[in-house]
Design an enzyme around this catalytic site. Sequence first.
Site, PDB file in Angstrom:
ATOM      1  N   ASP A  99      36.658  32.087  33.836  1.00  0.00           N
ATOM      2  CA  ASP A  99      37.222  33.462  34.194  1.00  0.00           C
ATOM      3  C   ASP A  99      37.270  33.695  35.133  1.00  0.00           C
ATOM      4  O   ASP A  99      38.157  34.315  36.059  1.00  0.00           O
ATOM      5  CB  ASP A  99      36.755  34.596  33.192  1.00  0.00           C
ATOM      6  CG  ASP A  99      35.375  34.654  33.567  1.00  0.00           C
ATOM      7  OD1 ASP A  99      34.717  34.364  33.556  1.00  0.00           O
ATOM      8  OD2 ASP A  99      34.425  35.864  33.608  1.00  0.00           O
ATOM      9  N   ASP A 102      33.084  31.861  41.418  1.00  0.00           N
ATOM     10  CA  ASP A 102      32.256  32.685  42.655  1.00  0.00           C
ATOM     11  C   ASP A 102      31.244  31.452  42.895  1.00  0.00           C
ATOM     12  O   ASP A 102      32.374  30.281  44.572  1.00  0.00           O
ATOM     13  CB  ASP A 102      31.013  33.607  41.433  1.00  0.00           C
ATOM     14  CG  ASP A 102      30.194  34.141  42.220  1.00  0.00           C
ATOM     15  OD1 ASP A 102      30.164  33.986  43.473  1.00  0.00           O
ATOM     16  OD2 ASP A 102      29.966  35.466  42.002  1.00  0.00           O
ATOM     17  N   PHE A 151      31.106  43.387  42.865  1.00  0.00           N
ATOM     18  CA  PHE A 151      31.425  43.104  41.168  1.00  0.00           C
ATOM     19  C   PHE A 151      32.428  43.283  40.702  1.00  0.00           C
ATOM     20  O   PHE A 151      33.099  44.791  40.558  1.00  0.00           O
ATOM     21  CB  PHE A 151      29.984  43.640  40.532  1.00  0.00           C
ATOM     22  CG  PHE A 151      29.438  42.686  39.609  1.00  0.00           C
ATOM     23  CD1 PHE A 151      28.660  41.884  39.445  1.00  0.00           C
ATOM     24  CD2 PHE A 151      29.564  42.920  38.157  1.00  0.00           C
ATOM     25  CE1 PHE A 151      28.277  41.333  38.573  1.00  0.00           C
ATOM     26  CE2 PHE A 151      29.244  42.830  37.190  1.00  0.00           C
ATOM     27  CZ  PHE A 151      28.415  41.255  37.163  1.00  0.00           C
ATOM     28  N   VAL A 152      33.022  42.926  40.012  1.00  0.00           N
ATOM     29  CA  VAL A 152      34.311  43.169  39.118  1.00  0.00           C
ATOM     30  C   VAL A 152      33.819  43.138  37.352  1.00  0.00           C
ATOM     31  O   VAL A 152      33.029  41.685  36.849  1.00  0.00           O
ATOM     32  CB  VAL A 152      35.462  42.589  39.936  1.00  0.00           C
ATOM     33  CG1 VAL A 152      36.213  42.267  41.021  1.00  0.00           C
ATOM     34  CG2 VAL A 152      35.724  40.552  39.436  1.00  0.00           C
ATOM     35  N   ARG A 164      33.581  44.006  29.079  1.00  0.00           N
ATOM     36  CA  ARG A 164      34.125  42.757  28.903  1.00  0.00           C
ATOM     37  C   ARG A 164      35.549  43.085  27.952  1.00  0.00           C
ATOM     38  O   ARG A 164      36.056  42.512  28.648  1.00  0.00           O
ATOM     39  CB  ARG A 164      33.650  41.491  27.623  1.00  0.00           C
ATOM     40  CG  ARG A 164      32.230  40.789  28.651  1.00  0.00           C
ATOM     41  CD  ARG A 164      32.396  39.549  27.396  1.00  0.00           C
ATOM     42  NE  ARG A 164      30.868  39.225  27.478  1.00  0.00           N
ATOM     43  CZ  ARG A 164      30.599  38.475  28.813  1.00  0.00           C
ATOM     44  NH1 ARG A 164      31.379  37.525  29.440  1.00  0.00           N
ATOM     45  NH2 ARG A 164      29.702  37.801  28.809  1.00  0.00           N
TER      46      ARG A 164
HETATM   47  C1  PRP Z   1      30.217  33.511  34.653  1.00  0.00           C
HETATM   48  C2  PRP Z   1      31.629  33.125  35.051  1.00  0.00           C
HETATM   49  C3  PRP Z   1      31.551  31.799  35.108  1.00  0.00           C
HETATM   50  C4  PRP Z   1      30.997  31.648  36.123  1.00  0.00           C
HETATM   51  C5  PRP Z   1      31.296  31.617  37.745  1.00  0.00           C
HETATM   52  O1  PRP Z   1      29.370  32.998  33.708  1.00  0.00           O
HETATM   53  O2  PRP Z   1      32.230  33.336  33.507  1.00  0.00           O
HETATM   54  O3  PRP Z   1      31.782  31.120  34.610  1.00  0.00           O
HETATM   55  O4  PRP Z   1      29.788  32.963  35.956  1.00  0.00           O
HETATM   56  O5  PRP Z   1      29.538  31.833  38.471  1.00  0.00           O
HETATM   57  P1  PRP Z   1      29.726  30.283  39.395  1.00  0.00           P
HETATM   58  O6  PRP Z   1      31.412  29.663  40.159  1.00  0.00           O
HETATM   59  O7  PRP Z   1      28.659  31.362  40.516  1.00  0.00           O
HETATM   60  O8  PRP Z   1      29.285  29.364  39.233  1.00  0.00           O
HETATM   61  P2  PRP Z   1      28.326  33.937  33.435  1.00  0.00           P
HETATM   62  O9  PRP Z   1      27.164  32.546  33.341  1.00  0.00           O
HETATM   63  O10 PRP Z   1      28.241  35.618  33.506  1.00  0.00           O
HETATM   64  O11 PRP Z   1      28.445  34.097  31.398  1.00  0.00           O
HETATM   65  P3  PRP Z   1      29.966  34.126  30.366  1.00  0.00           P
HETATM   66  O12 PRP Z   1      30.861  33.643  30.431  1.00  0.00           O
HETATM   67  O13 PRP Z   1      29.662  34.490  29.091  1.00  0.00           O
HETATM   68  O14 PRP Z   1      29.966  36.397  30.879  1.00  0.00           O
END
Ligand code: PRP
Length: 180
Positions: A99, A102, A151-152, A164
């Site tokens: 998704d 970051d 924060f989106v 979600r």
């Molecule tokens: C979130 C998002 C990405 C990751 C991005 O996952 O879905 O996988 O963080 O961040 P980064 O580039 O700093 O690594 P999360 O671990 O929150 O799990 P989720 O997909 O279940 O929300």
Amino acid sequence: MHKDIKQVLFDEDEIRNRIKELGEQITKDYAGQGLVVVSLLKGAVYFTAELTKHIDLPVRLDFMISSSYGNSTISTGSINITKDLDENIAGKHVLLVDDIIDTGLTLEKISNLLLTRNPLSVKTAVLLDKGSRRVNAMNADYVGFEIPDEFVVGYGLDFAGDYRNLPVIGILKPSVFAKK
Ligand code: PRP
């Protein structure tokens, strides 16, 4: 608008149209070939579902679960894989779908892991790119939208597990953070 959202960044039509464009581009880029789409749960679930509808190629779909954030809005940099692939990706083209990129740590770590399994190629697709937060040289091959450092939530993205299922992507109100 949802009561906890300060500003909608992308509405349902904008999201759908942009994802359709990405799907059409991917279809062109992999013409005549098949693709294993690896979706990183949970956040990528809505993006993956819409994107794969617009990839007009033989697609096999698989899922991984990796976690980095816990219940905080700050990435810890440590990533755990709690569900691995069912598919054997050796000799296959792989498109890793998430998704958001970051810090870039998740995509870097998972791409590197997949590359050890002898695929033909590994490319990445993300709906959102928060480029200002990157801590490495990782960039996605297909990007839906660049976003500011806010924060989106929505369309798969959560805050502490909530929001979600919002059909739009929006910025969370600061008052929501204060309550947690
Ligand atoms: C979130 C998002 C990405 C990751 C991005 O996952 O879905 O996988 O963080 O961040 P980064 O580039 O700093 O690594 P999360 O671990 O929150 O799990 P989720 O997909 O279940 O929300």
